[in-house]
Scaffold this motif. Sequence first.
Motif, PDB file in Angstrom:
ATOM      1  N   GLU A 111       0.790  -1.085  -0.061  1.00 44.59           N
ATOM      2  CA  GLU A 111      -0.039   0.088   0.057  1.00 44.59           C
ATOM      3  C   GLU A 111       1.032   1.319  -0.083  1.00 44.59           C
ATOM      4  O   GLU A 111       0.673   2.160  -0.664  1.00 44.59           O
ATOM      5  N   HIS A 112       1.940   1.373   0.894  1.00 43.51           N
ATOM      6  CA  HIS A 112       2.588   2.600   0.985  1.00 43.51           C
ATOM      7  C   HIS A 112       4.242   2.163   0.498  1.00 43.51           C
ATOM      8  O   HIS A 112       5.001   2.991   0.899  1.00 43.51           O
ATOM      9  N   PHE A 113       4.386   1.483  -0.076  1.00 40.40           N
ATOM     10  CA  PHE A 113       5.575   0.687  -0.678  1.00 40.40           C
ATOM     11  C   PHE A 113       6.681   1.796  -1.086  1.00 40.40           C
ATOM     12  O   PHE A 113       7.673   1.883  -0.399  1.00 40.40           O
ATOM     13  N   VAL A 114       6.069   2.638  -2.118  1.00 48.87           N
ATOM     14  CA  VAL A 114       7.278   3.366  -2.897  1.00 48.87           C
ATOM     15  C   VAL A 114       7.492   4.463  -1.835  1.00 48.87           C
ATOM     16  O   VAL A 114       8.668   4.845  -1.512  1.00 48.87           O
ATOM     17  N   GLY A 115       6.677   5.106  -1.045  1.00 47.30           N
ATOM     18  CA  GLY A 115       6.864   6.164  -0.166  1.00 47.30           C
ATOM     19  C   GLY A 115       7.733   5.579   1.085  1.00 47.30           C
ATOM     20  O   GLY A 115       8.658   6.163   1.617  1.00 47.30           O
ATOM     21  N   ALA A 116       7.533   4.436   1.482  1.00 48.00           N
ATOM     22  CA  ALA A 116       8.059   3.816   2.731  1.00 48.00           C
ATOM     23  C   ALA A 116       9.956   3.440   2.205  1.00 48.00           C
ATOM     24  O   ALA A 116      10.489   3.866   3.042  1.00 48.00           O
ATOM     25  N   ILE A 117       9.889   3.189   1.238  1.00 43.02           N
ATOM     26  CA  ILE A 117      11.420   2.833   0.396  1.00 43.02           C
ATOM     27  C   ILE A 117      11.990   3.879   0.442  1.00 43.02           C
ATOM     28  O   ILE A 117      13.029   4.156   0.926  1.00 43.02           O
ATOM     29  N   ALA A 118      11.490   5.121  -0.200  1.00 42.30           N
ATOM     30  CA  ALA A 118      11.962   6.390  -0.211  1.00 42.30           C
ATOM     31  C   ALA A 118      12.337   6.948   1.271  1.00 42.30           C
ATOM     32  O   ALA A 118      13.475   7.418   1.494  1.00 42.30           O
ATOM     33  N   GLU A 119      11.562   6.850   2.174  1.00 41.87           N
ATOM     34  CA  GLU A 119      11.882   7.166   3.617  1.00 41.87           C
ATOM     35  C   GLU A 119      13.095   6.487   4.335  1.00 41.87           C
ATOM     36  O   GLU A 119      13.831   6.958   5.027  1.00 41.87           O
ATOM     37  N   ARG A 120      12.998   5.377   4.055  1.00 44.31           N
ATOM     38  CA  ARG A 120      14.068   4.265   4.672  1.00 44.31           C
ATOM     39  C   ARG A 120      15.389   4.625   4.137  1.00 44.31           C
ATOM     40  O   ARG A 120      16.387   4.775   4.539  1.00 44.31           O
ATOM     41  N   GLU A 121      15.347   5.081   2.779  1.00 45.36           N
ATOM     42  CA  GLU A 121      16.622   5.415   1.915  1.00 45.36           C
ATOM     43  C   GLU A 121      17.013   6.817   2.547  1.00 45.36           C
ATOM     44  O   GLU A 121      18.041   7.068   3.008  1.00 45.36           O
ATOM     45  N   ARG A 122      16.223   7.635   2.912  1.00 50.11           N
ATOM     46  CA  ARG A 122      16.521   9.101   3.380  1.00 50.11           C
ATOM     47  C   ARG A 122      17.186   8.790   4.915  1.00 50.11           C
ATOM     48  O   ARG A 122      18.079   9.642   5.254  1.00 50.11           O
ATOM     49  N   LEU A 123      16.442   8.020   5.693  1.00 53.77           N
ATOM     50  CA  LEU A 123      16.852   7.928   7.207  1.00 53.77           C
ATOM     51  C   LEU A 123      18.160   7.187   7.155  1.00 53.77           C
ATOM     52  O   LEU A 123      19.097   7.424   8.127  1.00 53.77           O
ATOM     53  N   ASP A 124      18.329   6.075   6.132  1.00 54.68           N
ATOM     54  CA  ASP A 124      19.339   5.084   6.726  1.00 54.68           C
ATOM     55  C   ASP A 124      20.700   5.508   5.794  1.00 54.68           C
ATOM     56  O   ASP A 124      21.606   4.970   5.846  1.00 54.68           O
ATOM     57  N   GLY A 125      20.439   6.023   4.454  1.00 53.10           N
ATOM     58  CA  GLY A 125      21.555   6.323   3.774  1.00 53.10           C
ATOM     59  C   GLY A 125      21.770   5.167   2.642  1.00 53.10           C
ATOM     60  O   GLY A 125      23.119   5.113   1.939  1.00 53.10           O
ATOM     61  N   MET A 126      21.030   4.099   3.032  1.00 50.42           N
ATOM     62  CA  MET A 126      21.206   2.695   1.887  1.00 50.42           C
ATOM     63  C   MET A 126      20.562   2.757   0.937  1.00 50.42           C
ATOM     64  O   MET A 126      19.249   3.141   1.058  1.00 50.42           O
ATOM     65  N   ARG A 127      20.915   2.605  -0.302  1.00 55.92           N
ATOM     66  CA  ARG A 127      20.403   2.624  -1.658  1.00 55.92           C
ATOM     67  C   ARG A 127      19.441   1.079  -1.387  1.00 55.92           C
ATOM     68  O   ARG A 127      20.039   0.086  -1.442  1.00 55.92           O
ATOM     69  N   LEU A 128      18.169   1.208  -1.457  1.00 56.22           N
ATOM     70  CA  LEU A 128      17.045   0.069  -1.603  1.00 56.22           C
ATOM     71  C   LEU A 128      17.043  -0.024  -3.015  1.00 56.22           C
ATOM     72  O   LEU A 128      15.835   0.865  -3.418  1.00 56.22           O
ATOM     73  N   ALA A 129      17.571  -0.685  -3.701  1.00 58.18           N
ATOM     74  CA  ALA A 129      17.508  -0.754  -5.137  1.00 58.18           C
ATOM     75  C   ALA A 129      16.354  -2.168  -5.655  1.00 58.18           C
ATOM     76  O   ALA A 129      16.500  -3.185  -5.598  1.00 58.18           O
ATOM     77  N   VAL A 130      15.169  -1.547  -5.896  1.00 63.50           N
ATOM     78  CA  VAL A 130      13.840  -2.461  -6.559  1.00 63.50           C
ATOM     79  C   VAL A 130      14.051  -2.804  -7.703  1.00 63.50           C
ATOM     80  O   VAL A 130      14.485  -2.281  -8.808  1.00 63.50           O
ATOM     81  N   GLU A 131      13.936  -4.185  -7.779  1.00 62.95           N
ATOM     82  CA  GLU A 131      14.216  -4.986  -8.990  1.00 62.95           C
ATOM     83  C   GLU A 131      13.232  -4.908  -9.883  1.00 62.95           C
ATOM     84  O   GLU A 131      12.127  -4.890  -9.653  1.00 62.95           O
ATOM     85  N   ASN A 132      13.460  -4.583 -11.231  1.00 58.98           N
ATOM     86  CA  ASN A 132      12.346  -5.072 -12.383  1.00 58.98           C
ATOM     87  C   ASN A 132      12.009  -6.568 -12.351  1.00 58.98           C
ATOM     88  O   ASN A 132      12.726  -7.343 -12.265  1.00 58.98           O
ATOM     89  N   MET A 133      10.773  -6.675 -12.616  1.00 63.47           N
ATOM     90  CA  MET A 133      10.164  -7.945 -12.457  1.00 63.47           C
ATOM     91  C   MET A 133       9.631  -8.398 -13.764  1.00 63.47           C
ATOM     92  O   MET A 133      10.028  -7.877 -14.580  1.00 63.47           O
ATOM     93  N   PHE A 134       8.422  -8.999 -13.790  1.00 66.09           N
ATOM     94  CA  PHE A 134       7.757  -9.428 -15.066  1.00 66.09           C
ATOM     95  C   PHE A 134       6.455  -9.852 -14.767  1.00 66.09           C
ATOM     96  O   PHE A 134       6.147 -10.391 -13.573  1.00 66.09           O
ATOM     97  N   PRO A 135       5.373  -9.896 -15.691  1.00 66.28           N
ATOM     98  CA  PRO A 135       4.254 -10.769 -15.358  1.00 66.28           C
ATOM     99  C   PRO A 135       4.441 -12.177 -15.264  1.00 66.28           C
ATOM    100  O   PRO A 135       5.442 -12.653 -16.148  1.00 66.28           O
ATOM    101  N   TRP A 136       3.732 -12.808 -14.614  1.00 66.15           N
ATOM    102  CA  TRP A 136       3.563 -14.321 -14.631  1.00 66.15           C
ATOM    103  C   TRP A 136       2.720 -14.811 -15.876  1.00 66.15           C
ATOM    104  O   TRP A 136       1.477 -14.216 -15.903  1.00 66.15           O
TER     105      TRP A 136
END
Length: 283
Positions: A111-136
């Motif tokens: 539900e809030h995945f994109v925003g929560a990832i951005a907030e964690r990157e801002r706070l922790d300084g770690m790049r959280l690199a979301v992988e491209n996937m594919f339809p099943w």
Amino acid sequence: MPPAVGLSTSSIYPAGVAETFSVAAELGYDGVEVMVLRDPDSQDIRRLRELMDRYGLPVLAIHAPTLLLTQGVWGNDPWDKVDRSTELATEVGADVVVLHPPFRWQRSYAEHFVGAIAERERLDGMRLAVENMFPWRARTRRRERVMQAYLPGWDPLEHDYASVTLDLSHTATAGLDRAQALAMADELGPRLAHVHLADGTHSYKDEHLVPGRGDQPCAEVLAMLGSQGYTGAVVVEVNTRKLTPDARRAALTASLAFAREHLAAGERERARVPVPRPAPEEG
């Protein structure tokens, strides 16, 4: 410095982390990406540091246990998995955590995945690199069935991630042709934090072939990254599960040579481009 070319522990699976370090050092890789599995070595900070010291190789990235086959690793809370992966990466000196987008049945997580990832990157300084996937995809006798298995979606270009992992086996499984996959890499620009180097065809299976043995633009993407001065890591993530030890070694040797050859070609192209000189001041 050219980009580091690393070896993923998934390229050695079902052998473990220690074997990956040993093979990577022997073949001349620059580092290792550790996928967190049930293997205790993949979760143990002290053990990873010991292997880093023994083989003289860094951990380039931690792959969080957010795959279908790792749903039970580190419990069932996906955010806890992400946070523990970030802590592990920090402790071993890696600057990237690779993770998959949520599955569609993980609605509260998504539900809030994109925003929560951005907030964690801002706070922790770690790049959280979301992988491209594919339809099943699956084919029945009458037609092809397609299931959108990920939320908010499999294509990172459609979402505002600051950091992305590009997987060239996944572009194949998603049905992207060479031009489309190359365009994805180019459009990501500075958001491209990490690369999984593998090849594939338009099979329903996620093949993870040795680069150059499928139909994806592996050489072109590497050359583009070299020409652009890409500073992330390129990690070989190929499937060697059914190979003999000698065939596995040959596949990993070929993958490393392929990566270095085409990154170097791009770097040579960049070196040939003249840097514009500033105009002389008048007066």
